[in-house]
Design an enzyme around this catalytic site. Structure first.
Site, PDB file in Angstrom:
ATOM      1  N   GLU A  94       1.048  -1.240   0.006  1.00 50.65           N
ATOM      2  CA  GLU A  94       0.132   0.250   0.188  1.00 50.65           C
ATOM      3  C   GLU A  94       0.918   1.335  -0.232  1.00 50.65           C
ATOM      4  O   GLU A  94       0.563   2.258  -0.850  1.00 50.65           O
ATOM      5  CB  GLU A  94      -1.056  -0.036   1.341  1.00 50.65           C
ATOM      6  CG  GLU A  94      -1.933  -0.202   1.165  1.00 50.65           C
ATOM      7  CD  GLU A  94      -2.928  -0.538  -0.121  1.00 50.65           C
ATOM      8  OE1 GLU A  94      -2.960  -0.969  -1.137  1.00 50.65           O
ATOM      9  OE2 GLU A  94      -4.166   0.313   0.142  1.00 50.65           O
ATOM     10  N   THR A 100      -5.424   7.253  -5.351  1.00 51.42           N
ATOM     11  CA  THR A 100      -5.256   7.590  -4.274  1.00 51.42           C
ATOM     12  C   THR A 100      -4.482   8.442  -2.876  1.00 51.42           C
ATOM     13  O   THR A 100      -4.998   9.551  -2.121  1.00 51.42           O
ATOM     14  CB  THR A 100      -5.653   5.572  -3.201  1.00 51.42           C
ATOM     15  OG1 THR A 100      -6.780   5.261  -3.449  1.00 51.42           O
ATOM     16  CG2 THR A 100      -5.215   6.344  -2.048  1.00 51.42           C
TER      17      THR A 100
HETATM   18  N1  HSE Z   1      -8.262   5.065   4.474  1.00 49.78           N
HETATM   19  C1  HSE Z   1      -7.854   4.687   3.560  1.00 49.78           C
HETATM   20  C2  HSE Z   1      -7.788   6.260   2.155  1.00 49.78           C
HETATM   21  C3  HSE Z   1      -8.200   4.159   1.757  1.00 49.78           C
HETATM   22  O1  HSE Z   1      -9.166   6.770   2.173  1.00 49.78           O
HETATM   23  O2  HSE Z   1      -7.632   6.972   2.075  1.00 49.78           O
HETATM   24  C4  HSE Z   1      -7.791   4.128   0.823  1.00 49.78           C
HETATM   25  O3  HSE Z   1      -8.536   3.366  -0.461  1.00 49.78           O
END
Ligand code: HSE
Length: 332
Positions: free
Chosen positions: A153, A206
């Site tokens: 990630e 993201t």
């Molecule tokens: N918690 C993370 C965000 C998840 O909201 O950036 C990304 O899929």
């Protein structure tokens, strides 16, 4: 991992592993996930039945990892094993178990859009880690794989959050109680909770969706948010779908990220009028999701929201599922 058991994660030395466990190759599916669950930014997530990514991994007998094929990515993902989150996570795992000598080839089959807010990179990474774990006959608790999945990630979006990879790995509904030390709790959920997901075909990476959120928050907003998180977790334990629904409100992140999603507030209004229990952004978006009390309502919501997006000349995909408690599975 046992239900509801608090786990403090420390890298555990693993038992000596055999190679192959009688097999030369394995085909694994890992599910998409909805992270944040509206009010729980970076701390809550759950897995769904579909979509999900698939990895086929083969022992090659020649040390090193290769990626021979990636499908479903429109050529966007690197075949270079030093740059791909799946191979990098698998490499970290192999180092940790002292088996960097192993030779592997990876095929990655993407079954969901990249940058969709459905934990696309997490599903691929978890499928890869579950594949190598199974191929090596490593029967240690899958929780040992979580730090390696989080490395994936970090590589994919610059931050090693666990709210996609943990539910992809364990299935079900997961709370990241703490990151340092890592402490993960599996939460119960009502069995009749349905999830309607709509992915509007716009790209929201993201990494960028994390950059736009506020760095500081007001105490009154924090109070609202932690009340809602506690309400959601209580509702999950109490099987109280109405409490779950009224707790799924986000005053911290959604007001900013909703700007990246076409007609977000109109879609929310439509979903709630059609009988949704709650509605919000899935992960960092652009996918949105609604909880419902039955499948028919979930299907009506996806159909109407997709019609609305079509009228706006925006393509979309939709998925309807209950919460997936199984996590990754071996397909062959
Ligand atoms: N918690 C993370 C965000 C998840 O909201 O950036 C990304 O899929």
């Amino acid at each position: 991992m046992e239900d509801n058991k608090l786990q403090e994660l420390a890298p555990a030395p693993l038992a000596p592993l055999s190679v192959g466990g009688g097999r030369e190759s394995i085909h694994v599916f890992a599910p998409a996930t909805v992270a944040n669950v509206v009010c729980g930014f970076d701390v809550l997530g759950f897995a769904v039945d579909e979509p999900g990514d698939e990895v086929i991994m083969r022992l090659t007998g020649k040390p090193g990892i290769t990626i021979s094929k990636i499908t479903g990515d429109d050529g966007r993902l690197p075949l270079d094993p030093a740059k791909n989150t799946v191979s990098v996570s698998v490499q970290h795992y192999l180092q940790s178990v002292g088996r960097s000598d192993i030779g592997l080839d990876i095929e990655l089959h993407k079954k969901m859009p990249i940058g969709s807010g459905l934990g696309s990179s997490s599903a691929s990474t978890v499928a890869g880690l579950f594949a190598i774990k199974t191929l090596l006959g490593d029967d240690a608790d899958p929780i040992n794989l979580l730090p390696f999945a989080m490395k994936g990630e970090e590589m994919a979006c610059g931050h090693g959050h666990a709210d996609n990879v943990a539910p992809a790995l364990f299935g079900g509904f997961v709370l990241i109680r703490s990151y340092e030390p890592l402490d993960v709790v599996r939460l119960p959920h009502p069995k009749n909770l349905w999830c309607a997901i709509v992915f509007p075909d716009v790209d929201v990476p993201t990494r960028e969706a994390r950059q736009i959120i506020r760095k500081n928050i007001q105490m009154k907003d924090a109070v609202t948010q932690w009340g809602n998180i506690a309400g959601l977790v209580s509702g999950l334990f109490m099987q109280d779908i109405d409490l779950i629904g009224r707790s799924m409100k986000d005053v911290l992140v959604e007001p900013v990220r909703s700007m990246l999603i076409p007609d977000f507030y109109k879609m929310r209004e439509m979903a709630m009028e059609l009988g949704a229990v709650s509605f919000g952004i899935s992960g960092s978006g652009p996918s949105v999701f609604a909880f419902t009390k039955d499948e028919a309502t979930a299907r009506t919501i996806t159909q109407k929201l997709q019609q609305h997006l079509t009228a706006l000349k925006i393509g979309s995909n939709s998925y309807v599922s209950t919460i997936n408690d199984a996590g990754p599975k071996v397909l062959g």
